[in-house]
Design a protein around this motif. Structure first.
Motif, PDB file in Angstrom:
ATOM      1  N   VAL A 197       2.229  10.729   6.562  1.00 29.24           N
ATOM      2  CA  VAL A 197       1.415  11.165   5.431  1.00 29.24           C
ATOM      3  C   VAL A 197       0.723   9.966   4.783  1.00 29.24           C
ATOM      4  O   VAL A 197      -0.481  10.017   4.473  1.00 29.24           O
ATOM      5  CB  VAL A 197       2.274  11.915   4.398  1.00 29.24           C
ATOM      6  N   ILE A 198       1.461   8.907   4.575  1.00 30.52           N
ATOM      7  CA  ILE A 198       0.885   7.712   3.938  1.00 30.52           C
ATOM      8  C   ILE A 198      -0.212   7.108   4.805  1.00 30.52           C
ATOM      9  O   ILE A 198      -1.292   6.752   4.314  1.00 30.52           O
ATOM     10  CB  ILE A 198       1.990   6.675   3.652  1.00 30.52           C
ATOM     11  N   ASP A 199       0.047   6.999   6.115  1.00 27.00           N
ATOM     12  CA  ASP A 199      -0.972   6.470   7.026  1.00 27.00           C
ATOM     13  C   ASP A 199      -2.237   7.326   6.993  1.00 27.00           C
ATOM     14  O   ASP A 199      -3.360   6.804   7.023  1.00 27.00           O
ATOM     15  CB  ASP A 199      -0.428   6.418   8.457  1.00 27.00           C
ATOM     16  N   ALA A 200      -2.039   8.645   6.920  1.00 30.29           N
ATOM     17  CA  ALA A 200      -3.184   9.547   6.863  1.00 30.29           C
ATOM     18  C   ALA A 200      -3.953   9.367   5.559  1.00 30.29           C
ATOM     19  O   ALA A 200      -5.190   9.467   5.535  1.00 30.29           O
ATOM     20  CB  ALA A 200      -2.728  10.992   7.020  1.00 30.29           C
ATOM     21  N   CYS A 201      -3.243   9.117   4.479  1.00 28.24           N
ATOM     22  CA  CYS A 201      -3.910   8.866   3.195  1.00 28.24           C
ATOM     23  C   CYS A 201      -4.775   7.610   3.277  1.00 28.24           C
ATOM     24  O   CYS A 201      -5.908   7.580   2.780  1.00 28.24           O
ATOM     25  CB  CYS A 201      -2.879   8.713   2.081  1.00 28.24           C
ATOM     26  N   VAL A 202      -4.237   6.578   3.897  1.00 28.70           N
ATOM     27  CA  VAL A 202      -4.995   5.325   4.044  1.00 28.70           C
ATOM     28  C   VAL A 202      -6.225   5.547   4.912  1.00 28.70           C
ATOM     29  O   VAL A 202      -7.351   5.178   4.547  1.00 28.70           O
ATOM     30  CB  VAL A 202      -4.100   4.220   4.639  1.00 28.70           C
ATOM     31  N   LYS A 203      -6.027   6.168   6.069  1.00 29.80           N
ATOM     32  CA  LYS A 203      -7.146   6.404   6.998  1.00 29.80           C
ATOM     33  C   LYS A 203      -8.160   7.393   6.436  1.00 29.80           C
ATOM     34  O   LYS A 203      -9.351   7.317   6.756  1.00 29.80           O
ATOM     35  CB  LYS A 203      -6.607   6.914   8.327  1.00 29.80           C
ATOM     36  N   GLY A 204      -7.694   8.300   5.598  1.00 28.38           N
ATOM     37  CA  GLY A 204      -8.576   9.320   5.043  1.00 28.38           C
ATOM     38  C   GLY A 204      -9.234   8.933   3.733  1.00 28.38           C
ATOM     39  O   GLY A 204      -9.857   9.774   3.079  1.00 28.38           O
ATOM     40  N   ASN A 205      -9.068   7.668   3.320  1.00 31.49           N
ATOM     41  CA  ASN A 205      -9.722   7.168   2.104  1.00 31.49           C
ATOM     42  C   ASN A 205      -9.269   7.920   0.856  1.00 31.49           C
ATOM     43  O   ASN A 205     -10.045   8.190  -0.055  1.00 31.49           O
ATOM     44  CB  ASN A 205     -11.244   7.248   2.238  1.00 31.49           C
ATOM     45  N   VAL A 206      -7.973   8.263   0.813  1.00 30.03           N
ATOM     46  CA  VAL A 206      -7.401   8.885  -0.377  1.00 30.03           C
ATOM     47  C   VAL A 206      -7.280   7.831  -1.472  1.00 30.03           C
ATOM     48  O   VAL A 206      -6.950   6.672  -1.204  1.00 30.03           O
ATOM     49  CB  VAL A 206      -6.015   9.488  -0.051  1.00 30.03           C
ATOM     50  N   LYS A 207      -7.528   8.229  -2.698  1.00 31.70           N
ATOM     51  CA  LYS A 207      -7.451   7.276  -3.808  1.00 31.70           C
ATOM     52  C   LYS A 207      -6.012   7.048  -4.276  1.00 31.70           C
ATOM     53  O   LYS A 207      -5.580   5.920  -4.483  1.00 31.70           O
ATOM     54  CB  LYS A 207      -8.312   7.756  -4.977  1.00 31.70           C
ATOM     55  N   LYS A 208      -5.251   8.140  -4.478  1.00 31.00           N
ATOM     56  CA  LYS A 208      -3.919   8.006  -5.081  1.00 31.00           C
ATOM     57  C   LYS A 208      -2.926   8.930  -4.390  1.00 31.00           C
ATOM     58  O   LYS A 208      -3.241  10.073  -4.067  1.00 31.00           O
ATOM     59  CB  LYS A 208      -3.984   8.354  -6.570  1.00 31.00           C
ATOM     60  N   ILE A 209      -1.712   8.418  -4.196  1.00 28.09           N
ATOM     61  CA  ILE A 209      -0.617   9.230  -3.683  1.00 28.09           C
ATOM     62  C   ILE A 209       0.450   9.340  -4.761  1.00 28.09           C
ATOM     63  O   ILE A 209       0.756   8.359  -5.463  1.00 28.09           O
ATOM     64  CB  ILE A 209      -0.039   8.644  -2.381  1.00 28.09           C
ATOM     65  N   ILE A 210       0.991  10.530  -4.938  1.00 30.02           N
ATOM     66  CA  ILE A 210       2.092  10.767  -5.876  1.00 30.02           C
ATOM     67  C   ILE A 210       3.302  11.156  -5.052  1.00 30.02           C
ATOM     68  O   ILE A 210       3.243  12.075  -4.234  1.00 30.02           O
ATOM     69  CB  ILE A 210       1.728  11.883  -6.881  1.00 30.02           C
ATOM     70  N   TYR A 211       4.397  10.442  -5.260  1.00 28.87           N
ATOM     71  CA  TYR A 211       5.590  10.636  -4.421  1.00 28.87           C
ATOM     72  C   TYR A 211       6.793  10.993  -5.274  1.00 28.87           C
ATOM     73  O   TYR A 211       7.070  10.331  -6.280  1.00 28.87           O
ATOM     74  CB  TYR A 211       5.882   9.366  -3.618  1.00 28.87           C
ATOM     75  N   THR A 212       7.521  12.032  -4.864  1.00 34.81           N
ATOM     76  CA  THR A 212       8.730  12.433  -5.592  1.00 34.81           C
ATOM     77  C   THR A 212       9.921  11.655  -5.058  1.00 34.81           C
ATOM     78  O   THR A 212      10.422  11.924  -3.979  1.00 34.81           O
ATOM     79  CB  THR A 212       8.990  13.948  -5.472  1.00 34.81           C
ATOM     80  N   SER A 213      10.378  10.702  -5.832  1.00 35.82           N
ATOM     81  CA  SER A 213      11.424   9.775  -5.426  1.00 35.82           C
ATOM     82  C   SER A 213      12.741  10.101  -6.152  1.00 35.82           C
ATOM     83  O   SER A 213      12.929  11.215  -6.637  1.00 35.82           O
ATOM     84  CB  SER A 213      10.960   8.336  -5.711  1.00 35.82           C
ATOM     85  N   LEU A 214      13.608   9.127  -6.224  1.00 37.96           N
ATOM     86  CA  LEU A 214      14.962   9.308  -6.776  1.00 37.96           C
ATOM     87  C   LEU A 214      15.245   8.265  -7.835  1.00 37.96           C
ATOM     88  O   LEU A 214      14.856   7.091  -7.688  1.00 37.96           O
ATOM     89  CB  LEU A 214      15.995   9.197  -5.650  1.00 37.96           C
ATOM     90  N   VAL A 215      15.953   8.660  -8.869  1.00 41.55           N
ATOM     91  CA  VAL A 215      16.338   7.740  -9.926  1.00 41.55           C
ATOM     92  C   VAL A 215      17.012   6.494  -9.344  1.00 41.55           C
ATOM     93  O   VAL A 215      17.855   6.579  -8.456  1.00 41.55           O
ATOM     94  CB  VAL A 215      17.260   8.457 -10.945  1.00 41.55           C
ATOM     95  N   ASN A 216      16.562   5.323  -9.802  1.00 38.81           N
ATOM     96  CA  ASN A 216      17.138   4.030  -9.410  1.00 38.81           C
ATOM     97  C   ASN A 216      17.060   3.791  -7.898  1.00 38.81           C
ATOM     98  O   ASN A 216      17.929   3.142  -7.309  1.00 38.81           O
ATOM     99  CB  ASN A 216      18.595   3.930  -9.879  1.00 38.81           C
ATOM    100  N   ALA A 217      15.998   4.287  -7.286  1.00 38.74           N
ATOM    101  CA  ALA A 217      15.899   4.281  -5.821  1.00 38.74           C
ATOM    102  C   ALA A 217      15.976   2.898  -5.196  1.00 38.74           C
ATOM    103  O   ALA A 217      16.461   2.755  -4.065  1.00 38.74           O
ATOM    104  CB  ALA A 217      14.597   4.950  -5.397  1.00 38.74           C
ATOM    105  N   THR A 218      15.496   1.884  -5.880  1.00 40.52           N
ATOM    106  CA  THR A 218      15.410   0.567  -5.253  1.00 40.52           C
ATOM    107  C   THR A 218      16.581  -0.356  -5.577  1.00 40.52           C
ATOM    108  O   THR A 218      16.525  -1.551  -5.280  1.00 40.52           O
ATOM    109  CB  THR A 218      14.092  -0.127  -5.652  1.00 40.52           C
TER     110      THR A 218
END
Length: 311
Positions: free
Chosen positions: A90-111
């Motif tokens: 999905v992310i690669d497609a966003c880059v190749k498709g010239n998408v401006k912004k991606i919103i991702y549903t992540s997890l608390v304290n993920a990193t």
């Protein structure tokens, strides 16, 4: 006219986003996707632009995403390499498709590298992969869904004992519905850029606190019994819960998640690594999140439902 894409509108989370977003942006600016025609059928009848999106087909995704202003990537329900690959596509497609912004549903304290949650590995990887691109982004780091624990509460109510490994750790439980509403508002807000938002409930609760609220709302007499991680695995094994998301799930199970995910989630809560609370939800949506008390009082509407691990 802007182009805002919501993926996975056939799922529990995505269907709520699809419903809410229509009150926030013009219908003409929306495009809803799902893996099958059946998943988008009702929206097409409403006159909303739709597309069948296969997360294994990057070229197909590029044609769907082309020049979109936002793409909402709802994290996939399976865990591990397969999820990371789907997210990468999905992310690669966003880059190749010239998408401006991606919103991702992540997890608390993920990193947090020390947090034992097996779920967080995929979320941290996905966030990092997005950050390495030139995409604008919003990461919605959601706390645990209250619905999951409410469903569990009622499943064991007759036994009178809720046993798990969370101990005295705290979690700002939040409704899945509120998480989805936050995602809809994030899509509609043009002023959020390169930002991480903590989407948490209004109060930090131990599992004992959670059970006591449930007892007050229902007149049940459930009590909490802390168990070890090994004992927790044994409980789930006896219930027939698969260790990983690659296993076989029972339809209608009160625990539609893998035991590996749930046990390591419990460890993280017990360690205090998920005791994060912010006002980001209120800042994004303009209202306070639902309380656990409210969710129990309206419990018929707030159950976890089936998890679509095969999509």
């Amino acid at each position: 006219m802007t182009k805002n894409i919501v993926t996975g509108v056939d799922g529990n989370f995505g269907s709520i986003v699809a419903s809410k977003i229509q009150s926030l942006v013009p219908k003409e600016s929306l495009l809803f996707t799902a893996p099958t025609k059946q998943g988008i059928k009702e929206y097409a009848k409403q006159g909303i632009k739709t597309a069948v999106a296969d997360f294994n087909d990057v070229d197909g995704l590029v044609s769907i995403f082309e020049n979109a202003d936002t793409v909402l990537l709802i994290s996939m329900p399976f865990v591990g390499k397969r999820r990371r690959q789907a997210h990468k596509n999905v992310i690669d497609a966003c880059v190749k498709g010239n998408v401006k912004k991606i919103i991702y549903t992540s997890l608390v304290n993920a990193t947090d590298p020390t947090m034992p949650s097996i779920e967080k590995i995929d979320h941290a990887w996905t966030e990092s992969y997005i950050e390495a691109t030139e995409l604008d982004y919003i990461f919605l780091r959601n706390s645990q869904y209250a619905e999951a624990m409410i469903t569990n509460y009622f499943a064991i109510a007759d036994s009178g004992v809720l046993a798990n490994n969370q101990g005295a750790g705290k979690m700002a439980y939040i409704s899945r519905e509120d998480c989805a509403i936050a995602a809809a508002h994030a899509i509609a807000n043009p002023y959020l850029h390169h930002i991480i938002l903590n989407i948490n409930g209004p109060e930090q609760l131990t599992i004992t606190d959670f059970i006591n609220i449930g007892n007050q709302a229902t007149s049940n007499s459930v009590r909490y019994n802390e168990v070890s991680d090994d004992e927790q695995y044994a409980i789930f094994d006896k219930m027939g819960v698969p260790r990983t998301t690659e296993g076989k799930f029972k339809k209608g199970s009160a625990a539609p998640f893998s035991s590996e995910g749930m046990v390591t989630f419990g460890q993280s809560i017990r360690n205090g690594q998920m005791a994060i609370q912010s006002y980001d939800f209120q800042a994004v949506t303009g209202r306070k999140p639902r309380t656990v008390e409210y969710l129990f009082e309206n419990a018929d509407k707030y159950q976890i439902g089936d998890r679509h691990v095969d999509n």
